[in-house]
Design an enzyme around this catalytic site. Structure first.
Site, short mmCIF file in Angstrom:
data_model
loop_
_atom_site.label_atom_id
_atom_site.label_comp_id
_atom_site.label_asym_id
_atom_site.label_seq_id
_atom_site.Cartn_x
_atom_site.Cartn_y
_atom_site.Cartn_z
N ASN A 1 24.44 1.57 26.52
CA ASN A 1 24.12 0.52 27.07
C ASN A 1 22.60 -0.12 26.84
OD1 ASN A 1 23.85 -1.92 28.68
ND2 ASN A 1 23.68 -0.59 30.43
N LYS B 1 21.19 -2.94 27.38
CA LYS B 1 20.66 -3.55 28.24
C LYS B 1 19.96 -4.85 27.61
CE LYS B 1 20.21 0.04 31.60
NZ LYS B 1 19.59 0.96 32.46
N HIS C 1 27.48 -2.52 36.86
CA HIS C 1 26.36 -1.62 36.75
C HIS C 1 25.48 -1.85 37.79
CE1 HIS C 1 22.47 -0.27 34.93
NE2 HIS C 1 23.48 0.44 33.88
N GLU D 1 22.24 -2.28 38.08
CA GLU D 1 21.14 -3.48 38.05
C GLU D 1 22.00 -4.60 38.30
OE1 GLU D 1 19.05 -0.89 34.38
OE2 GLU D 1 20.18 -2.56 33.90
N GLU E 1 26.73 6.52 38.39
CA GLU E 1 25.27 6.37 38.17
C GLU E 1 24.62 6.92 39.26
OE1 GLU E 1 24.27 2.45 35.93
OE2 GLU E 1 25.48 1.65 37.66
N GLY F 1 14.65 6.59 36.61
CA GLY F 1 13.41 5.86 36.74
C GLY F 1 12.69 6.45 37.89
N SER G 1 20.23 9.08 33.27
CA SER G 1 19.29 9.57 32.79
C SER G 1 19.81 10.77 31.90
CB SER G 1 18.03 10.11 33.30
OG SER G 1 17.47 8.80 34.12
#
Length: 253
Positions: free
Chosen positions: A9, A11, A98, A100, A170, A176, A216
């Site tokens: 991905n 992004k 997702h 985000e 996820e 992060g 990650s």
């Protein structure tokens, strides 16, 4: 045996030239180095799709995904991209839900259910994302939270429809934040999801459903993660922007 999938991905990264260079590097590395039966999926920006498709069209291992699609087929929705549009340029997969998109664009489980429906209606394979934030993880309700995301957005599907879906877990709390999800934690959640799917659709469908890890995943931890019984690959973010790292992850099975 379940399908092994590594999806990149990108992004909101890469100019067109950068994206084409990255795609070419990945294709060449896969051709030279990857011998296993792994499905590779690239999810560039919308503006890259047609050109990336032209580069991968003669490969058997590399497939094209979009990062999102509209819940509408067409109409006055400025800035949106529909599933029929994606299918018309050769897109095969689409990432839906997702973290985000959920966080920054307030996408709901109900809205994502509509996106899943419209993707399937246009012969796109949904890569459906689910996962919990740190607060949910720390209060111990993460199993229920993640399973509810799957139930609310996917469990209306008929057996044959659900059989086409790819799940991506996820752990948002490990992306992060400086915190790291162990392979044991990944396996625990993947096993929970597989068991939950089995309660609704039966063991046969549950055992055939690919569940990817999206927290990650990097070259130095991919082998350990992919060795877990219920981890069938990865939805890769930052590491998919480096051809060497991405190829090493693909080779981690």
């Amino acid at each position: 045996m379940r399908q092994k999938i590594v999806a990149g991905n990108w992004k909101m990264n890469n100019t067109l030239d950068e994206g084409l260079k990255l795609t070419s590097e990945i294709i060449n590395m896969i051709s030279d180095e990857v011998r296993g039966d792994v499905t590779v999926v690239l999810a560039p920006s919308f503006v890259h799709l047609t050109r990336v498709k032209s580069l991968i069209k003669d490969t058997k291992k590399v497939h094209l995904a979009a990062q999102n699609c509209s819940e509408h087929t067409s109409g006055a929705y400025t800035g949106e991209v529909s599933a029929p549009m994606l299918a018309s340029v050769g897109v095969e997969y689409v990432i839906i839900g997702h973290s985000e998109r959920r966080e920054y664009f307030n996408e709901t489980n109900e809205q994502l259910a509509r996106k899943v429906d419209i993707a399937l209606a246009n012969d796109l394979i949904p890569i459906f994302c689910c996962g919990e934030a740190l607060e949910v993880r720390e209060n111990g309700l993460y199993h229920e939270f993640v399973c509810n995301q799957v139930k609310d957005s996917l469990f209306h599907l008929h057996d044959d429809q659900f059989s086409k879906v790819v799940i991506a877990y996820e752990p948002i709390w490990a992306i992060g934040t400086g915190k790291t999800a162990s392979s044991d934690q990944a396996q625990e959640m993947h096993a929970t999801l597989r068991e939950y799917i089995g309660e609704r659709y039966g063991t046969d469908i549950a055992e055939k459903t690919p569940i990817l890890y999206g927290g990650s995943c990097k070259p130095d931890n991919a082998k350990e993660l992919f060795a877990c019984k219920d981890v069938d690959g990865g939805l890769i973010g930052g590491a998919s922007l480096k051809s060497r790292d991405f190829t090493d992850i693909i080779k981690s099975f």
